[in-house]
Design a protein around this motif. Structure first.
Motif, mmCIF file in Angstrom:
data_model
loop_
_atom_site.group_PDB
_atom_site.id
_atom_site.type_symbol
_atom_site.label_atom_id
_atom_site.label_comp_id
_atom_site.label_asym_id
_atom_site.label_seq_id
_atom_site.Cartn_x
_atom_site.Cartn_y
_atom_site.Cartn_z
ATOM 1 N N VAL A 38 0.868 -1.173 0.000
ATOM 2 C CA VAL A 38 0.000 0.000 0.000
ATOM 3 C C VAL A 38 0.906 1.224 0.000
ATOM 4 O O VAL A 38 1.638 1.462 0.965
ATOM 5 N N GLN A 39 0.889 1.950 -1.098
ATOM 6 C CA GLN A 39 1.824 3.056 -1.259
ATOM 7 C C GLN A 39 1.677 4.104 -0.158
ATOM 8 O O GLN A 39 2.677 4.623 0.340
ATOM 9 N N SER A 40 0.457 4.389 0.252
ATOM 10 C CA SER A 40 0.270 5.397 1.297
ATOM 11 C C SER A 40 0.863 4.934 2.622
ATOM 12 O O SER A 40 1.398 5.741 3.388
ATOM 13 N N ALA A 41 0.815 3.639 2.898
ATOM 14 C CA ALA A 41 1.389 3.115 4.134
ATOM 15 C C ALA A 41 2.915 3.188 4.101
ATOM 16 O O ALA A 41 3.556 3.489 5.106
ATOM 17 N N VAL A 42 3.487 2.912 2.925
ATOM 18 C CA VAL A 42 4.938 3.017 2.775
ATOM 19 C C VAL A 42 5.368 4.456 2.967
ATOM 20 O O VAL A 42 6.318 4.749 3.700
ATOM 21 N N LYS A 43 4.671 5.361 2.324
ATOM 22 C CA LYS A 43 5.000 6.788 2.425
ATOM 23 C C LYS A 43 4.889 7.258 3.882
ATOM 24 O O LYS A 43 5.747 7.994 4.373
ATOM 25 N N GLU A 44 3.856 6.809 4.571
ATOM 26 C CA GLU A 44 3.678 7.175 5.976
ATOM 27 C C GLU A 44 4.819 6.635 6.832
ATOM 28 O O GLU A 44 5.343 7.316 7.713
ATOM 29 N N GLN A 45 5.240 5.403 6.570
ATOM 30 C CA GLN A 45 6.322 4.781 7.337
ATOM 31 C C GLN A 45 7.646 5.496 7.112
ATOM 32 O O GLN A 45 8.460 5.627 8.024
ATOM 33 N N LEU A 46 7.855 5.963 5.894
ATOM 34 C CA LEU A 46 9.105 6.652 5.570
ATOM 35 C C LEU A 46 9.077 8.117 5.976
ATOM 36 O O LEU A 46 10.051 8.840 5.762
ATOM 37 N N VAL A 78 9.681 9.618 -1.913
ATOM 38 C CA VAL A 78 9.698 8.257 -2.449
ATOM 39 C C VAL A 78 9.473 8.333 -3.954
ATOM 40 O O VAL A 78 8.455 8.872 -4.403
ATOM 41 N N SER A 79 10.396 7.778 -4.709
ATOM 42 C CA SER A 79 10.246 7.789 -6.165
ATOM 43 C C SER A 79 9.251 6.711 -6.585
ATOM 44 O O SER A 79 9.050 5.714 -5.885
ATOM 45 N N ALA A 80 8.643 6.914 -7.730
ATOM 46 C CA ALA A 80 7.634 5.976 -8.224
ATOM 47 C C ALA A 80 8.212 4.588 -8.453
ATOM 48 O O ALA A 80 7.548 3.586 -8.174
ATOM 49 N N ASP A 81 9.451 4.506 -8.936
ATOM 50 C CA ASP A 81 10.026 3.190 -9.203
ATOM 51 C C ASP A 81 10.372 2.428 -7.928
ATOM 52 O O ASP A 81 10.508 1.213 -7.942
ATOM 53 N N PHE A 82 10.472 3.117 -6.798
ATOM 54 C CA PHE A 82 10.728 2.445 -5.527
ATOM 55 C C PHE A 82 9.592 1.482 -5.203
ATOM 56 O O PHE A 82 9.822 0.359 -4.753
ATOM 57 N N TYR A 83 8.356 1.911 -5.437
ATOM 58 C CA TYR A 83 7.203 1.071 -5.129
ATOM 59 C C TYR A 83 7.214 -0.212 -5.964
ATOM 60 O O TYR A 83 6.905 -1.284 -5.457
ATOM 61 N N ASP A 84 7.587 -0.099 -7.230
ATOM 62 C CA ASP A 84 7.663 -1.288 -8.081
ATOM 63 C C ASP A 84 8.732 -2.257 -7.579
ATOM 64 O O ASP A 84 8.508 -3.464 -7.510
ATOM 65 N N SER A 85 9.882 -1.719 -7.204
ATOM 66 C CA SER A 85 10.969 -2.566 -6.692
ATOM 67 C C SER A 85 10.584 -3.211 -5.367
ATOM 68 O O SER A 85 10.861 -4.392 -5.139
#
Length: 55
Positions: A6-14, A19-26
């Protein structure tokens, strides 16, 4: 490929980090690999239930 994170959860944790868009794909790829490895370990131990020890 399914989105496993969940991108919003990752962003919140960081927190304050950008956060770059390709980070989520990786990250999604890494999680998929982790899940596949855990499932393989469970199968190797004749289990259908993936447990924390499989990580």
């Amino acid at each position: 490929m399914a989105n496993l994170i969940v991108q919003s959860a990752v962003k919140e944790q960081l927190d304050q980090m950008n956060v770059s868009a390709d980070f989520y794909d990786s990250l999604d790829d890494e999680v998929a690999d982790l899940l596949a490895d855990a499932a393989r370990r469970a199968e190797d131990n004749d289990r259908k239930t993936v447990q924390s020890r499989d990580l």
